[in-house]
Design a protein around this motif. Sequence first.
Motif, PDB file in Angstrom:
ATOM      1  N   ARG A   1       0.839  -1.218   0.000  1.00 38.72           N
ATOM      2  CA  ARG A   1       0.000   0.000   0.000  1.00 38.72           C
ATOM      3  C   ARG A   1       0.869   1.261   0.000  1.00 38.72           C
ATOM      4  O   ARG A   1       0.756   2.127   0.881  1.00 38.72           O
ATOM      5  N   ILE A   2       1.750   1.345  -0.983  1.00 36.51           N
ATOM      6  CA  ILE A   2       2.668   2.482  -1.064  1.00 36.51           C
ATOM      7  C   ILE A   2       1.893   3.795  -1.231  1.00 36.51           C
ATOM      8  O   ILE A   2       0.821   3.835  -1.820  1.00 36.51           O
TER       9      ILE A   2
ATOM     10  N   ARG B   1       4.335   8.849  -7.064  1.00 35.68           N
ATOM     11  CA  ARG B   1       5.237   9.863  -6.517  1.00 35.68           C
ATOM     12  C   ARG B   1       6.053   9.343  -5.338  1.00 35.68           C
ATOM     13  O   ARG B   1       6.263  10.032  -4.337  1.00 35.68           O
ATOM     14  N   CYS B   2       6.485   8.099  -5.477  1.00 31.21           N
ATOM     15  CA  CYS B   2       7.421   7.524  -4.515  1.00 31.21           C
ATOM     16  C   CYS B   2       8.851   7.731  -5.026  1.00 31.21           C
ATOM     17  O   CYS B   2       9.066   7.997  -6.205  1.00 31.21           O
ATOM     18  N   HIS B   3       9.806   7.566  -4.132  1.00 31.91           N
ATOM     19  CA  HIS B   3      11.220   7.669  -4.492  1.00 31.91           C
ATOM     20  C   HIS B   3      11.746   6.253  -4.693  1.00 31.91           C
ATOM     21  O   HIS B   3      11.690   5.429  -3.776  1.00 31.91           O
ATOM     22  N   VAL B   4      12.255   5.965  -5.901  1.00 26.55           N
ATOM     23  CA  VAL B   4      12.607   4.595  -6.265  1.00 26.55           C
ATOM     24  C   VAL B   4      14.108   4.439  -6.457  1.00 26.55           C
ATOM     25  O   VAL B   4      14.743   5.212  -7.183  1.00 26.55           O
ATOM     26  N   THR B   5      14.664   3.427  -5.811  1.00 30.20           N
ATOM     27  CA  THR B   5      16.033   2.977  -6.034  1.00 30.20           C
ATOM     28  C   THR B   5      15.953   1.554  -6.552  1.00 30.20           C
ATOM     29  O   THR B   5      15.093   0.775  -6.116  1.00 30.20           O
TER      30      THR B   5
ATOM     31  N   ALA C   1       5.426   2.916  -8.981  1.00 31.87           N
ATOM     32  CA  ALA C   1       5.863   3.709  -7.826  1.00 31.87           C
ATOM     33  C   ALA C   1       6.122   5.159  -8.220  1.00 31.87           C
ATOM     34  O   ALA C   1       5.782   6.087  -7.477  1.00 31.87           O
ATOM     35  N   ALA C   2       6.720   5.359  -9.390  1.00 28.27           N
ATOM     36  CA  ALA C   2       6.980   6.721  -9.852  1.00 28.27           C
ATOM     37  C   ALA C   2       5.664   7.468 -10.075  1.00 28.27           C
ATOM     38  O   ALA C   2       5.551   8.655  -9.739  1.00 28.27           O
TER      39      ALA C   2
END
Length: 366
Positions: free
Chosen positions: A174-175, A202-206, A198-199
């Motif tokens: 549930r990001i 608006r999450c930060h992805v590595t 995820a992008a």
Amino acid sequence: MQRTLSRRSHAFKTCDHEFFKSGFARFIATSCRAVVLPRFGGPEMLQLRSDVEVPQLKPNEVLVRARAVSVNPLDTRMRSGYGRSIFEPLLPLILGRDISGEVAAVGTSVRSFSVGQEVFGALHPTAVRGTYADYAVLSEDELAPKPPSLTHVEASVIPFAALTAWRALKSTARITEGQRLLVVGGGGAVGLAAIQLAAAARCHVTTTCGSRSIDRVQKAGAEQAVDYIAEDIEVAIKGKFDAVLDTIGGPETERIGIKFLKRGGHYMTLQGEAASLTDRYGLAAGIPIATAILLKKQIQYRYSHGIEYWWTYMRADSDGLDEIRRLSEAGKMKIQVEKTFPITQVREAHEAKDKKKILGKVLILL
């Protein structure tokens, strides 16, 4: 199952289909080409037959005239015997999960689709009659309208991988906006789909990946891409993450993934042991053993690290597929096709994936 894949002789017609009413659905009374797997083994086991019966539709099912289907890792693994304890009694199988094509007929309760409409979607991992066929049967919630901006080739590689990623990120973890996600193995189809989902949230992805995938994952939305061969992952990656999706699976990637999680975070691996343990011990013993192992790990990591541990699998989800459709239409969900094969060369397509001659997505055209 034997009735569905029977070898009764029918005249196959590409344009002039005969329709009639049954007790369950309106369907095409014909046979079609399909790639059949009569027994497990190498690519040479795959047989293209021209007289496979098109099954009668149930009320909630849709008959799709396939135009393009993708070759997923699950297809080659199933062909080799993965899930044998489940599928061996059901042989012969038709492999394939993804599809893009047109609606040829609908079940009596289907309201979302009409004959002639272009659609794309994916079958559940345990489906026996797959999509390597001129006509495939999917339930209504396994399909969505194909984005008009995508060709059948572009659309057919998206659903299975993207739904796998969607279930992990949206249903399990549930990001939410602003969270940090680590994707282990971002260069594959599921990894790329996860990065884009995820992008978009608006999450930060590595992500970790091979050198040839660096540009690809960065274009997909990864803020940091670490070459797992050239760099020390544990040195290159900084900070903690809210969720880790491990597409590789294994003791080392699990150890690293767990290490990078915040308390309360979610570790999700695609390499759950349910099918392999069931193959080893049989259905009766394998499922309880797998359940016990998963439960043990969940308890262990919850108490030792304060994190949630999951085996994640693709599951048909109409809400997920609708979001994937909208992202695809907006150009925010793309998975590159590396090579296409005609259905007559399905063995060559599987051989190329087995020998890792082609790293990206492989497609079968009908």
